[in-house]
Structures are given as structure tokens and as C-alpha cells.
Design a protein around this motif. Structure first.
Motif, mmCIF file in Angstrom:
data_model
loop_
_atom_site.group_PDB
_atom_site.id
_atom_site.type_symbol
_atom_site.label_atom_id
_atom_site.label_comp_id
_atom_site.label_asym_id
_atom_site.label_seq_id
_atom_site.Cartn_x
_atom_site.Cartn_y
_atom_site.Cartn_z
ATOM 1 N N GLY A 9 0.779 -1.155 0.111
ATOM 2 C CA GLY A 9 -0.176 -0.058 0.214
ATOM 3 C C GLY A 9 0.761 1.235 -0.024
ATOM 4 N N HIS A 37 -7.586 -4.261 -2.293
ATOM 5 C CA HIS A 37 -6.718 -3.250 -1.497
ATOM 6 C C HIS A 37 -6.238 -3.807 -0.398
ATOM 7 N N SER A 40 -4.209 -1.917 2.595
ATOM 8 C CA SER A 40 -3.167 -1.121 1.703
ATOM 9 C C SER A 40 -2.792 0.057 2.615
ATOM 10 N N GLN A 41 -3.706 0.506 3.360
ATOM 11 C CA GLN A 41 -3.307 1.894 4.102
ATOM 12 C C GLN A 41 -2.353 1.532 5.207
ATOM 13 N N VAL A 46 -1.271 -4.995 -1.726
ATOM 14 C CA VAL A 46 -2.119 -4.572 -2.928
ATOM 15 C C VAL A 46 -1.990 -5.242 -3.953
#
Length: 188
Positions: A9, A37, A40-41, A46
Motif C-alpha cells: 500500500g 486493496h 493497503s493503508q 495490494v
């Protein structure tokens, strides 16, 4: 062409998939993109499936049928290697990003990844994308470097790639992304 993008990410994998989608459309081909995703943060994995061609019905690439895996980090390349078809191409950035279990010392980072990959019936291309991105002027252009490396093994004209990049990156970073792309193109 079936391209699986695997990254961590924040590395620009989603932007890379948009550029590839624009590229396919410029060649009057159908494009299907599916993004996963995950975490991912938080620096998690990802993946993006990009399918470009005629009569594309599903946005998802089946295991063993990707023509190319564009991996933004060693472990991400190994993690999704089962998606690559025999004699497919793995383009991998030599950057190492430790996943959380490695950071917390729960598990060791796998060793000898390049040697393991060299034993497989694939075309392996390694790129020090982070170094090229830094040389271009921003580590945020790793994705452009890897797209350049991909362009080096395709038959699409450089100007079409440039158009796709210009249409997808913010105006203030177009030139630096084009420079990074050229570095990736020359890395092969």
C-alpha cells in the motif's frame, strides 16, 4: 495481455493500473481492471488485475494465466508467482519492504528470493526501481520506473505510454514521471 500488479500500500499500484488501462484504450482494446486493496493503508499487500485485449469478459486473472506480474517489492513478487503462466514475465523491483510480522520479529524475511525465482520457468527481470526513482527526483515514481521496464518488453510505442502517463498523473508531476519511465525503459 493479463498483467497482475502486486505491491505494498502506498507504492502507486493503483495509479499504475489506471495508466495501463488508459494505454489499452488508446490502442482501441477492451480493458478490465479489478483492484484488491487489502490492508493497503497500513502497508499491506495490494493487487490489481489488468486485462487488456479483445473480448475481455472478466476483470479477474485466473491463477497460472498472467502474462506479466509487475511486483513493486521482492516478497510481493513471490507471493503471487502462482498467478504467472509458464514462460510469463516477472518484473520485480529489488526493493525490500518488511511486512509487519517481520518488523515485529514474529517471522524472518524469506531468504534467497531471487535465487528461488531464477529456478522457475519464467522470464525474470529485476529493476532497482527505488534507485531510479530517486535519481529521477522522487521515490513516488517507482511505479513509473516499473511501467518503463514493462514497456521495454512490449511492442507499444513510447509516445502512447507518454500520453497515458500525462493523462493520469497530476500535472505538477508529469515531467518527473516521464523521466522515471524513461529510466525504467532503459533498465532492460
Amino acid at each position: 495481455m493479463n498483467i497482475l500488479i502486486s505491491a505494498v500500500g502506498g507504492q502507486g499500484a493503483l495509479l499504475a493500473s489506471k495508466i495501463l488501462g488508459t494505454l489499452g484504450q488508446k490502442k482501441d482494446l477492451e480493458v478490465k481492471i479489478s483492484e484488491v486493496h487489502g490492508m493497503s493503508q497500513r502497508g499491506g499487500s495490494v493487487i490489481t488485475h489488468v486485462r487488456i485485449g479483445k473480448n475481455i469478459y472478466s476483470p479477474v486473472i485466473e491463477k497460472g494465466s498472467a502474462d506479466v506480474i509487475l511486483a513493486f517489492e521482492w516478497l510481493e513478487g513471490v507471493r503471487y508467482i502462482d498467478w504467472l503462466k509458464s514462460d510469463g514475465s516477472l518484473i520485480v523491483s529489488t526493493q525490500r519492504i518488511d511486512p509487519m510480522p517481520v518488523v515485529t520479529n514474529s517471522v524472518p524475511y524469506p531468504e534467497h528470493l531471487e535465487e528461488r525465482l531464477k529456478k522457475l520457468p519464467i522470464n525474470l527481470y529485476t529493476v532497482n526501481a527505488l534507485a531510479y526513482a530517486q535519481k529521477a527526483g522522487s521515490i513516488k515514481t517507482v511505479n513509473a520506473v516499473l511501467l518503463g521496464a514493462l514497456a521495454a518488453i512490449t511492442d507499444t510505442e513510447k509516445e502512447i505510454w507518454f500520453e497515458a502517463i500525462r493523462e493520469n498523473v497530476p500535472s505538477h508531476s508529469i515531467e518527473i514521471n516521464l523521466k522515471a519511465f524513461e529510466m525504467g525503459l532503459m533498465s532492460k
